[in-house]
Design an enzyme around this catalytic site. Structure first.
Site, PDB file in Angstrom:
ATOM      1  N   GLY A 171       0.894  -1.247  -0.171  1.00  0.00           N
ATOM      2  CA  GLY A 171       0.184  -0.040   0.255  1.00  0.00           C
ATOM      3  C   GLY A 171       0.740   1.496  -0.002  1.00  0.00           C
ATOM      4  O   GLY A 171       1.950   1.449  -0.535  1.00  0.00           O
TER       5      GLY A 171
ATOM      6  N   LEU B 228      -4.437  -5.373  -4.594  1.00  0.00           N
ATOM      7  CA  LEU B 228      -3.253  -4.505  -4.468  1.00  0.00           C
ATOM      8  C   LEU B 228      -1.961  -5.032  -4.017  1.00  0.00           C
ATOM      9  O   LEU B 228      -1.866  -5.872  -2.920  1.00  0.00           O
ATOM     10  CB  LEU B 228      -3.803  -3.454  -3.629  1.00  0.00           C
ATOM     11  CG  LEU B 228      -2.740  -2.146  -3.537  1.00  0.00           C
ATOM     12  CD1 LEU B 228      -2.756  -1.565  -4.707  1.00  0.00           C
ATOM     13  CD2 LEU B 228      -3.036  -1.321  -2.412  1.00  0.00           C
ATOM     14  N   ASP B 229      -0.858  -5.050  -4.788  1.00  0.00           N
ATOM     15  CA  ASP B 229       0.505  -5.358  -4.653  1.00  0.00           C
ATOM     16  C   ASP B 229       0.447  -6.770  -4.115  1.00  0.00           C
ATOM     17  O   ASP B 229       1.348  -7.245  -3.391  1.00  0.00           O
ATOM     18  CB  ASP B 229       0.856  -4.598  -3.262  1.00  0.00           C
ATOM     19  CG  ASP B 229       1.060  -2.978  -3.773  1.00  0.00           C
ATOM     20  OD1 ASP B 229       1.100  -2.728  -4.931  1.00  0.00           O
ATOM     21  OD2 ASP B 229       0.798  -1.996  -2.713  1.00  0.00           O
ATOM     22  N   ALA B 230      -0.192  -7.654  -4.776  1.00  0.00           N
ATOM     23  CA  ALA B 230      -0.324  -9.195  -4.671  1.00  0.00           C
ATOM     24  C   ALA B 230      -0.307 -10.089  -5.684  1.00  0.00           C
ATOM     25  O   ALA B 230      -0.206 -11.170  -5.421  1.00  0.00           O
ATOM     26  CB  ALA B 230      -1.690  -9.499  -3.654  1.00  0.00           C
TER      27      ALA B 230
END
Lengths: 287, 287, 287, 287
Positions: A204, A230-232
């Site tokens: 994040g 997100l960001d995964a």
């Protein structure tokens, strides 16, 4: 990457005895000269991965026929996911950027020197900061503002542009907006992001400030495929740099830039050279 | 570390104009020869940190008087947290270990060669695996079994032993038990652990398996002070090593050992040389 | 680097008792606020080094008077080599480049974003390849061709330009000519080069090809001060990257670029922030 | 390394079309299950390298017959240099050591934990320092003093012992004597040394002192095959660690130990797992 024109075959299939023999036998039978080859068996899932570079002029047929014969004789019998790319066809990479220059300058320097032998049909930004710089390079610059009210329309516009310029890959070169799930899904496996932390730590916003708070002794960056979470998404490449107690969050931001641009460039190259095969939420990267 | 006997002053205090002048003035006034000095101002919290090595025989008084004068003339006026240690007094390090040898062998080799110039009054373990090995080195080995029923008693016993042998520092050299909050609190700032992940990623059990699941491209290890919150204490040192898709969790365990023992040894050395000053949940490490 | 205006004092002198006390006492006496300070005693040569940042508005006099008083009260009594720089006065950096873009793009991106807060009065090149790119940034570009017949004149011209634009530092950003001994001597300690090997290995031409021949497993880059002896000046910074048997000399050239630009940028920053003190043919670098 | 018994085929031959097909076809024809495979074409010399792990019980014949058939059907037609090893047959590693413990402790810890699944038939030393330590592990310790007068006899004795215990590999774990050319030649490709510098820098004696003199910012270690030319044999593995101006030669010696033991252990593992193929004075290492 080799000088002569070559085809790159990337494939995965259920593991069984004889896969290499079947694939390499097919290539040898037609006189194909293998320049580079990599294989990987994932023991836990029983899936097999490969990447092979074949000299184009060693084969007695054109790419279309190569693909057709490979499909029929090898890929279908082995239930493969596969693709064959031609080194003579440059990949078309659409770059998205916001207000930070380090990744943009770095990518354009690599493109300028042909280290990255790609087409950049356009650069898209939610700001007009880099309009002059990008256009000086002869690359179209498209300003697509994004705000609280127009997100859906803005992402639809970005997707339309990507399709319109026949983009192969979209690179988020420190693009500071979160793409819509629709766009992520539509371009699954085609969008590459650079996140400014060593994921999975510090997902994040403001990861360097999170790192500062936790007092870590190394900070990092992660190049990954974008998914709607997100960001995964699947990680392609990561690296770190050492910091210490005297470094403020602002110092970390500065150090981090050097890692971000390098990790993005490496991850992008692996992707463009078909060295990355996605496997669930992980990647096989044949360096 | 210097050859001649020296005193190490470590201190922190509220920042203000003239701290270095006051401290160094006090030392110079008594003819003290400064061998090494480090200073750090934490801008965000307004706290000041320092570490100074002074040649012992350059001072005209003994350690007790040095401490007393320093307390009166410098430390109290500046509202310091401080300590002065003597290089001639070896630190007493109690090692706790379970069944893995890599950190234990590594620490004993460093002790044997005097690279770590410490006393090891005993090694404590919840298994008797290394009894012979430890005793061969002339170090007492104490077997304190830990099971679901005797935890409180076992940790009380460990604390009693630590006190009994006048321990300065307790090292968890891959000790696979979670210490009691009472023990953590009683020995706050004195227990050093090596965790087999790049914290804050992969807290808790089987971090290499967690790393494998997430598909990271680097794995790491973290040396930190133990607090009652699991794997959340102040970080002293970290490092990472590159892995790839071909590495199984077992391979990661193997690679990780090389990082674990190196990171533990570096972190322990910083601690023993009074290079680490705890600041909230973070550390200042004057390397 | 701090936000507020500050002075940076860098100095070295023969070691003796009381140096820190004298310097910090002088600063404290005038109310000077020390933001950052580093000290180093070289035991083998008995020389002492220091670097101190002092908040400008904490002192009751202007820079000229500060310098004058410091000279009289501290520097001369201690037989110091010393300088005091003002963070409000931007350093003037002349960049020399040939035909490779990676270091040039990298430096201009850092300058553009004010990460490197410097003036670039001009870029000089023996080719006109980057004329348009440099001028687009509003920086004068000066083409000084160098060939077998005009070397002496060309280097005299470069020195004249450097003087004319009041240059502080000259950066060889992959400038592929060997400067004249006269120029090296005239600008001693002011010319920074990036050499594309891990010195002292692979001095001279085509270091990546030399590395390939030797079969090393890591390649590197070295940022150093230029002296009249080729690739032998004091080293400021170095780094390496891993390669393997599958990498051709051309691959090494490509990998090497990422190290070269990063190492050059780090070394240049240390120099510009007065963190580098030359000591014989070595450097003290207060990071 | 896999759990089940497997054969490792390592080979090189002149490059031509169809090598992988021929080798993998032979294996598949007999039902052989390939666990891991690596291939490399050296473009500049036209030589081809490979390493393949095959599950032992997937083949319908024993090792002797496998070798015989492979020789006849594949190796001779392709003019291969080749070997096939059996994971069930432990390699016999003779360790030579002098007075420094770090590599010896490290190797024995890896052997003790079966991370290195080898036999150590004996440890040979020119000193008796580690007699007790080695023997405590149940390993014979042989003291072979070496002095100016007995070198020829001493090396002959070492070679005799190596032959007598059926050694496969000799490891110089900081053995501070220069072996005779006769011994180097007799055991060519079987002796592994760890040199305490990043070769080709700092060949010969006291490399850390040489590094200190030159003022490098990183120091390293190199694992290589021993040849009769000092420190010039094929490099298997290297790594580096960062130092700075505050590190004395003695500090470098200490830091270096951590690199030396890790690099030696990695290089030795590659060798023992048949991952290293020598190619002139270079190595192909299939990690």
């Amino acid at each position: 990457m080799h000088r002569d024109r070559f085809y790159t075959l990337s494939a995965s299939c259920p593991d069984q005895v004889g896969i290499i023999a079947r694939v390499s036998g097919f290539i040898a039978e037609h006189g194909g000269w293998i320049l580079e080859s990599s294989f990987h068996a994932d023991d836990l899932t029983g899936r097999y991965f490969m990447r092979i570079e074949i000299k184009a002029d060693s084969l007695p047929f054109l790419l279309a026929e190569f693909r057709e014969r490979f499909r029929r004789d090898v890929a279908e019998p082995l239930a493969m996911d596969w693709r064959i790319n031609d080194s003579a066809v440059k990949k078309r990479v659409v770059v998205l950027v916001s207000k930070q220059e380090h990744c943009l300058y770095d990518l354009l320097a690599r493109w300028q020197s042909k280290e990255l032998d790609i087409e950049i049909p356009c650069v898209i930004s939610n700001h007009d900061t880099f309009k002059g710089f990008v256009e000086w390079h002869g690359i179209p610059f498209i300003h697509v503002p994004v705000n609280a009210d127009n997100k859906a329309a803005a992402y639809a516009e970005i997707q339309r542009i990507f399709d319109d310029v026949s983009g192969d890959t979209m690179v988020l070169a420190r693009y500071m907006q979160i793409l819509s799930p629709e766009l992520c899904d539509a371009l699954s496996g085609k969008i590459i992001n650079i996140h400014h932390s060593f994921l999975p730590s510090f997902v994040g916003a403001r990861p360097y400030h999170q790192a500062y708070q936790r007092g870590v002794k190394l900070i990092g960056a992660t190049c990954h495929y974008v998914t709607s979470e997100l960001d995964a998404g699947p990680i392609i490449e990561q690296d770190v740099i050492r910091i210490d107690h005297s470094d403020s969050p602002e110092d970390m931001v500065r150090y981090g830039k050097d890692i971000e641009k390098t990790v993005l460039a490496r991850g992008l190259r692996y992707h463009l050279e078909d060295r990355v095969l996605v496997h669930g939420n992980k990647t096989v990267v044949f360096r």
